[in-house]
Scaffold this motif. Structure first.
Motif, PDB file in Angstrom:
ATOM      1  N   GLY A  53      34.668  38.160  45.172  1.00 14.33           N
ATOM      2  CA  GLY A  53      35.259  36.817  45.400  1.00 14.33           C
ATOM      3  C   GLY A  53      36.660  36.982  46.081  1.00 14.33           C
ATOM      4  O   GLY A  53      37.343  35.666  45.753  1.00 14.33           O
ATOM      5  N   GLU A  56      36.537  35.920  51.769  1.00 11.18           N
ATOM      6  CA  GLU A  56      35.636  35.313  52.256  1.00 11.18           C
ATOM      7  C   GLU A  56      34.807  36.210  53.195  1.00 11.18           C
ATOM      8  O   GLU A  56      35.586  37.260  53.958  1.00 11.18           O
ATOM      9  N   THR A 142      27.577  36.846  39.045  1.00  6.56           N
ATOM     10  CA  THR A 142      27.719  35.257  38.582  1.00  6.56           C
ATOM     11  C   THR A 142      26.666  34.638  37.453  1.00  6.56           C
ATOM     12  O   THR A 142      27.126  34.177  36.404  1.00  6.56           O
ATOM     13  N   GLN A 186      35.798  35.426  34.584  1.00  5.68           N
ATOM     14  CA  GLN A 186      34.503  34.480  34.165  1.00  5.68           C
ATOM     15  C   GLN A 186      34.569  34.297  32.776  1.00  5.68           C
ATOM     16  O   GLN A 186      34.566  33.082  32.464  1.00  5.68           O
ATOM     17  N   ASP A 402      44.665  34.577  46.097  1.00  7.42           N
ATOM     18  CA  ASP A 402      44.006  34.991  45.005  1.00  7.42           C
ATOM     19  C   ASP A 402      45.122  35.617  43.841  1.00  7.42           C
ATOM     20  O   ASP A 402      44.695  35.499  42.820  1.00  7.42           O
ATOM     21  N   ARG A 407      40.021  32.632  40.882  1.00  5.79           N
ATOM     22  CA  ARG A 407      38.819  32.742  41.784  1.00  5.79           C
ATOM     23  C   ARG A 407      37.787  32.038  41.387  1.00  5.79           C
ATOM     24  O   ARG A 407      37.685  31.352  40.146  1.00  5.79           O
ATOM     25  N   GLN A 408      37.026  31.370  42.407  1.00  3.19           N
ATOM     26  CA  GLN A 408      35.829  30.516  42.359  1.00  3.19           C
ATOM     27  C   GLN A 408      34.712  31.320  42.154  1.00  3.19           C
ATOM     28  O   GLN A 408      33.990  31.958  42.813  1.00  3.19           O
ATOM     29  N   VAL A 410      31.199  30.827  41.713  1.00  2.65           N
ATOM     30  CA  VAL A 410      29.878  30.079  41.832  1.00  2.65           C
ATOM     31  C   VAL A 410      29.082  30.728  42.638  1.00  2.65           C
ATOM     32  O   VAL A 410      29.201  31.807  43.294  1.00  2.65           O
TER      33      VAL A 410
END
Length: 555
Positions: A53, A56, A142, A186, A402, A407-408, A410
């Motif tokens: 993550g 991209e 995730t 996470q 970052d 961080r996203q 998902v």
């Protein structure tokens, strides 16, 4: 008089560099055609950062048409070469077939995942050779953490939070290092996950991490991994894999839903169909990268066994560094065969290696000087920025974001498990419904041998959809990637699907809810008769449905 026609098969490190250099040397004096399954060059060394993550997917995908303006791009997968007729037969991304005539041919098709005769691996493991596989892994990891947080059973939660990586070479080491940081973040930022302990395991039959590097750098990487919490086990590998765990060679049973296969690569199966002399699956060439007895044919990168003039009797290893340099020398020699310039023999000087361990940590030995810590981290990122043929500003911007933003984490649900099988001749391209694999992709796995390190350059990850439809498991995902555009080979990306057809889903449909939660998702149409059923993705065992049927699928 017509201009000579040059066809380059593959746009990995070697093929891309050949095309770029040739377009400069010939200056419209030749027609250059680049045949590749995807429309991008995949910068494979940064793929672990996509899975974690940090970057991209488009950051590591360099547009071929945008950076090779004087080169004609043909999307497709080469499935046959007629050397006497001077033609290359290919299958396009939508199933159409075509033929490319050539006066000079450069074979730079790269490599694919190397499978070993270990029960269950082809069905339950996933490779790491392309963008589709990186995207799949990010979604899968995730999802496992989210499902573990919601599970009432502590054993199930622990199994979902256990991630096993096989192969302690460049790729496996970086995947484990970045993966541990990703899952820790996470858990740390979610109050419901307090007390959860994500566990990453790194296995290899080699005696130490990064066995191809200097021992001091190997110790640095080992120390960083252990301090971060990675369970490093050397001299051990997988004996058998199942949908809910792995049996190790020391007799230990590890419950897990995640097995990442990074044990190495083998040359693209296209080489086998040529009937020319090979060395361990690689096409034998002379020091000028020319195929003996075939003056019109050149080969470079992972498909070529190039004599190492600095070590007589040896061949250059299958790494990105060598493939990149092969491309430049190959371009000069192809041009020389057309009367432009002089031939060159391939010689190399070791510039050192860099391994990104996440955050400010890295192991590097630029020009033979061993470095660790922040200094190695700065050198590593500086090297990657200098080596990338494009997207440098965007990559640097993602690194900066970052460093200052969380961080996203998902799930995008873009790649399903059946679309990135471990056994694939085109790991850079995600498998899609209704598409059959070219005949050459049906070649069997490479030679047996113990899992070993994976070279940073040119590998094609291959996965094979396995066993039964994943019942009780939110499994499948969407296409994955590859640096060379594969949703499979040598580079993550979207490329023409080369692999076998996958299980269709209605357009725009979102992944269904977790089967283990008892939701009754629509299983969708059955796969074609020649399509292997998808392997498990998350939870093992059958799932009860309200309509009385077993559910398959994915979350």
């Amino acid at each position: 008089m017509s201009r000579p026609r040059i066809v380059i098969v593959g746009a990995g490190f070697a093929g891309y560099r050949t095309a770029r250099t040739l377009s400069r040397l010939t200056r419209h004096q030749a027609d250059i055609t680049l045949l590749n399954p995807t429309d991008y060059f995949l910068y494979l060394p940064l793929l672990p950062q996509v899975a974690a993550g940090i970057l991209e997917p488009r950051r590591v995908s360099v547009s071929l048409s945008g950076t090779l303006p004087r080169v004609r791009l043909v999307l497709g997968e080469a499935d046959g070469i007629d050397l006497d007729g001077h033609t290359v037969h290919y299958t396009g991304p939508e199933g159409g077939e075509g033929t490319l005539p050539f006066d000079r041919l450069v074979l730079a098709a790269g490599s694919v995942n190397k499978l070993l005769p270990i029960p269950g691996v082809a069905e339950h493991a996933h490779g790491f050779r392309g963008l589709p596989e990186a995207l799949y892994l990010r979604d899968h990891v995730t999802r496992q953490v989210e499902l573990a947080a919601a599970a009432d059973d502590r054993e199930e939660s622990a199994a979902r939070c256990t991630f096993v990586v096989v192969g302690a070479g460049y790729t496996g080491t970086e995947v484990a290092a970045h993966g541990q940081m990703y899952t820790d973040a996470q858990v740390r930022r979610h109050p419901m996950r307090t007390g959860m302990r994500p566990r990453w395991m790194l296995l290899d039959v080699a005696p130490r991490v990064l066995p191809e590097m200097d021992e001091r750098l190997s110790r640095t990487a080992d120390r960083v991994l252990r301090q971060r919490g990675v369970d490093v086990r050397m001299g051990i590998s997988v004996k058998e894999a199942t949908h809910d765990g792995v049996l190790l060679t020391d007799g230990t049973r590890v419950d897990t839903r995640t097995l990442v296969w990074c044990v190495g690569v083998r040359p693209d199966p296209l080489v086998e169909s040529l009937g020319l002399p090979t060395e361990r699956g690689r096409l034998l060439v002379d020091p000028h990268l020319q195929v003996p007895g075939r003056p019109e044919m050149f080969a470079c990168g992972d498909v070529a066994a190039v004599p190492d003039l600095n070590q007589p009797g040896q061949y250059t290893p299958m790494t990105a560094q060598h493939a990149w340099r092969h491309g430049k020398v190959c371009a000069h020699n192809v041009a020389a065969s057309l009367g432009v310039g002089e031939r060159r023999a391939y010689r190399h000087r070791d510039m050192g290696f860099v391994v990104d361990l996440g955050g400010a940590k890295a192991a590097a030995n630029p020009l033979g000087v061993p470095l660790s810590g922040p200094a190695a981290g700065a050198v590593t990122r500086g090297y990657h920025l200098a080596a990338m043929p494009g997207n440098r500003v965007r990559v640097a911007a993602d690194w900066l974001l970052d460093a200052v933003l969380p961080r996203q984490a998902v799930q995008l649900g873009l790649v399903r498990s059946w679309s990135v099988p471990l056994e694939s001749a085109s790991p850079e391209v995600a498998r899609v419904p209704g598409r059959t694999e070219p005949a050459r992709t049906k070649a069997g796995p490479g030679p047996a041998g113990g899992p070993g390190p994976q070279a940073p350059g040119g590998e094609a990850a291959k996965n094979q959809p396995g066993g039964e439809p994943a019942r009780n498991q939110p499994g499948g995902e969407a296409a994955k990637n590859q640096p060379g555009g594969e949703a499979a080979k040598n580079q993550p990306g979207g490329e023409p699907a080369k692999s076998q057809p996958g299980r269709p889903r209605s357009a725009g449909a979102a992944p269904g809810p977790d089967r283990s939660a008892g939701a009754p998702p629509d299983p969708g149409p059955e796969p074609p008769a020649d399509q292997p059923p998808p392997g498990p993705d998350i939870a093992p065992g059958p799932v009860k449905r309200t309509d009385g049927r077993a559910a398959e699928g994915d979350s």
